[in-house]
Write a protein that holds these residues in place. Structure first.
Motif, mmCIF file in Angstrom:
data_model
loop_
_atom_site.group_PDB
_atom_site.id
_atom_site.type_symbol
_atom_site.label_atom_id
_atom_site.label_comp_id
_atom_site.label_asym_id
_atom_site.label_seq_id
_atom_site.Cartn_x
_atom_site.Cartn_y
_atom_site.Cartn_z
ATOM 1 N N LEU A 162 -6.527 4.005 -7.506
ATOM 2 C CA LEU A 162 -7.776 4.227 -6.787
ATOM 3 C C LEU A 162 -7.505 4.837 -5.415
ATOM 4 C CD1 LEU A 162 -10.713 3.829 -7.502
ATOM 5 C CD2 LEU A 162 -10.576 1.490 -6.617
ATOM 6 N N ILE A 163 -6.439 4.410 -4.780
ATOM 7 C CA ILE A 163 -6.057 4.976 -3.487
ATOM 8 C C ILE A 163 -5.678 6.445 -3.643
ATOM 9 C CG2 ILE A 163 -4.314 4.904 -1.654
ATOM 10 C CD1 ILE A 163 -4.297 1.862 -1.945
ATOM 11 N N ASP A 164 -4.941 6.754 -4.701
ATOM 12 C CA ASP A 164 -4.512 8.135 -4.935
ATOM 13 C C ASP A 164 -5.716 9.054 -5.148
ATOM 14 O OD1 ASP A 164 -2.467 10.221 -5.676
ATOM 15 O OD2 ASP A 164 -3.540 10.084 -7.585
ATOM 16 N N ALA A 165 -6.661 8.627 -5.990
ATOM 17 C CA ALA A 165 -7.854 9.449 -6.235
ATOM 18 C C ALA A 165 -8.682 9.591 -4.966
ATOM 19 C CB ALA A 165 -8.691 8.832 -7.356
ATOM 20 N N SER A 166 -8.782 8.522 -4.194
ATOM 21 C CA SER A 166 -9.549 8.560 -2.941
ATOM 22 C C SER A 166 -8.922 9.553 -1.964
ATOM 23 C CB SER A 166 -9.595 7.168 -2.306
ATOM 24 O OG SER A 166 -10.264 6.247 -3.142
ATOM 25 N N ALA A 167 -7.595 9.560 -1.887
ATOM 26 C CA ALA A 167 -6.906 10.488 -0.985
ATOM 27 C C ALA A 167 -7.182 11.933 -1.380
ATOM 28 C CB ALA A 167 -5.404 10.216 -0.997
ATOM 29 N N GLU B 18 -2.685 9.433 5.530
ATOM 30 C CA GLU B 18 -3.378 10.710 5.439
ATOM 31 C C GLU B 18 -4.896 10.506 5.447
ATOM 32 O OE1 GLU B 18 -3.498 14.705 2.601
ATOM 33 O OE2 GLU B 18 -2.738 12.802 1.801
ATOM 34 N N MET B 19 -5.390 9.541 4.671
ATOM 35 C CA MET B 19 -6.828 9.270 4.641
ATOM 36 C C MET B 19 -7.331 8.808 6.003
ATOM 37 S SD MET B 19 -7.691 7.532 0.937
ATOM 38 C CE MET B 19 -6.403 6.301 0.959
ATOM 39 N N THR B 20 -6.542 7.970 6.674
ATOM 40 C CA THR B 20 -6.923 7.501 8.003
ATOM 41 C C THR B 20 -7.076 8.674 8.958
ATOM 42 O OG1 THR B 20 -5.778 5.396 7.666
ATOM 43 C CG2 THR B 20 -6.230 6.035 9.944
ATOM 44 N N LEU C 35 0.829 -1.193 0.000
ATOM 45 C CA LEU C 35 0.000 0.000 0.000
ATOM 46 C C LEU C 35 0.872 1.255 0.000
ATOM 47 C CD1 LEU C 35 -2.634 -1.046 2.656
ATOM 48 C CD2 LEU C 35 -2.929 -1.007 0.196
ATOM 49 N N HIS C 36 0.392 2.343 -0.579
ATOM 50 C CA HIS C 36 1.070 3.622 -0.513
ATOM 51 C C HIS C 36 0.838 4.196 0.884
ATOM 52 C CE1 HIS C 36 1.472 4.565 -5.100
ATOM 53 N NE2 HIS C 36 1.813 3.330 -4.792
ATOM 54 N N ILE C 37 1.832 4.103 1.724
ATOM 55 C CA ILE C 37 1.658 4.450 3.131
ATOM 56 C C ILE C 37 1.292 5.912 3.310
ATOM 57 C CG2 ILE C 37 2.800 4.549 5.372
ATOM 58 C CD1 ILE C 37 2.128 1.730 4.348
ATOM 59 N N GLY C 38 1.910 6.815 2.494
ATOM 60 C CA GLY C 38 1.633 8.238 2.640
ATOM 61 C C GLY C 38 0.158 8.566 2.534
#
Length: 302
Positions: free
Chosen positions: A141-146, A10-12, A3-6
């Motif tokens: 998808l993670i990047d767009a969600s962030a 941040e989302m968490t 996973l992209h930890i950054g």
């Protein structure tokens, strides 16, 4: 998958700040809800709408019809039509709560997006046609969600940027391995779209006697085709789906409108109070009055 930890951290952090209490919370972005759970929960029966839900922390168990899914951080749930489900948080503490967000999917916006993509009805269908799947989220998808969640800290940007990022998330889902599930939401002649129409009819008319022949005719399917495709998409028969809708509404009536058991059963379509109580107990694990007492006790303790 790594996973992209950054963006994940941040989302968490963002969800932890905007989910001010346990349960579901609306946000300043119209179609975006955040969810927090500080401890494992009892089984809850709810209705899922077409949506994309990404888990950031903790884990959950979800049952829809005969299917069981256990999923956690880095995985998402994609739902392509209205489905009654049973779910509960399985891993969460006050220090490390269960956190996720849900973005509801608008079929009209999805249809508007299609002409600008290379996705078409020729897209190979998935191995199964379930209306709900659990998958691991790819980096895009993670990047767009962030970036979507980040807008909550920049409210002046929401009106201009949120629709664009929501469109990007829809695009990533459409062009991903399960894009055909969403594509079927927009194609009137697809079997999944016809099942969705049957679902919509059942949701509106759940208290009425179910005549399969009439329902099949309503959605332009044969009886055998309706049974086959309905179960393939929802993991339930039309009768089982109707029963869950009836019992969910009866539970709401008992809890919020405080009607008696016989009245609740009658209002959702049961002619026999004993049959209603028996089927209620099978679904919720307790007879109606004991179940409602337990729920009120839990609500009072929260």
């Amino acid at each position: 998958m790594t996973l992209h930890i950054g963006p994940f951290d941040e989302m968490t952090s963002i969800i932890a700040r905007y989910a001010k209490k346990d349960g579901n919370s609306e946000t300043a972005i119209e179609n975006l809800h955040v969810f927090k759970g500080s401890c494992p929960t009892r089984l809850q029966h709810v209705a899922y709408k077409p949506s994309f839900s990404l888990v950031l922390q903790g884990s959950k168990r979800l049952m829809v019809g005969s299917d069981v899914h256990v999923y956690g951080a880095g995985q998402y749930v994609l739902t392509s039509l209205d489905l009654p489900v049973a779910s509960h948080v399985t891993q969460a503490t006050a220090d490390v709560p269960y956190l996720c967000f849900t973005l509801f999917i608008d079929s009209e916006k999805l249809s508007d997006l299609l002409p600008r993509t290379k996705v078409s009805r020729a897209t190979p269908p998935p191995e199964d046609s379930r209306g709900l799947v659990v998958k691991t989220a790819p980096p895009e998808l993670i990047d767009a969600s962030a970036r979507l969640l980040r807008l909550l800290d920049n409210p002046d940007d929401i009106a201009a940027m949120a629709p664009l990022i929501e469109q990007e998330i829809s695009y990533r889902l459409l062009t991903g391995p399960d894009g055909s599930r969403l594509l079927d939401m927009t194609l009137a002649e697809s079997q999944s779209h016809k099942v969705a129409r049957a679902v919509a009819w059942l949701r509106t008319n759940f208290a009425e006697p179910l005549r399969i022949e009439a329902l099949a005719d309503h959605v332009s399917m044969s009886v055998s085709s309706l049974h086959h495709h309905f179960k393939a998409v929802t993991a339930m028969t039309p009768m089982q789906y109707q029963k869950q809708l009836r019992l969910h509404e009866a539970r709401r009536l008992l809890l919020t409108e405080r009607v008696d058991v016989a009245t609740a059963g009658y209002r959702v379509g049961y002619q026999s109070p004993s049959q209603f109580s028996r089927e209620y107990g099978r679904l919720y694990g307790l007879p109606p009055l004991k179940d409602i007492d337990a729920m009120r006790g839990q609500m009072a303790a929260e």
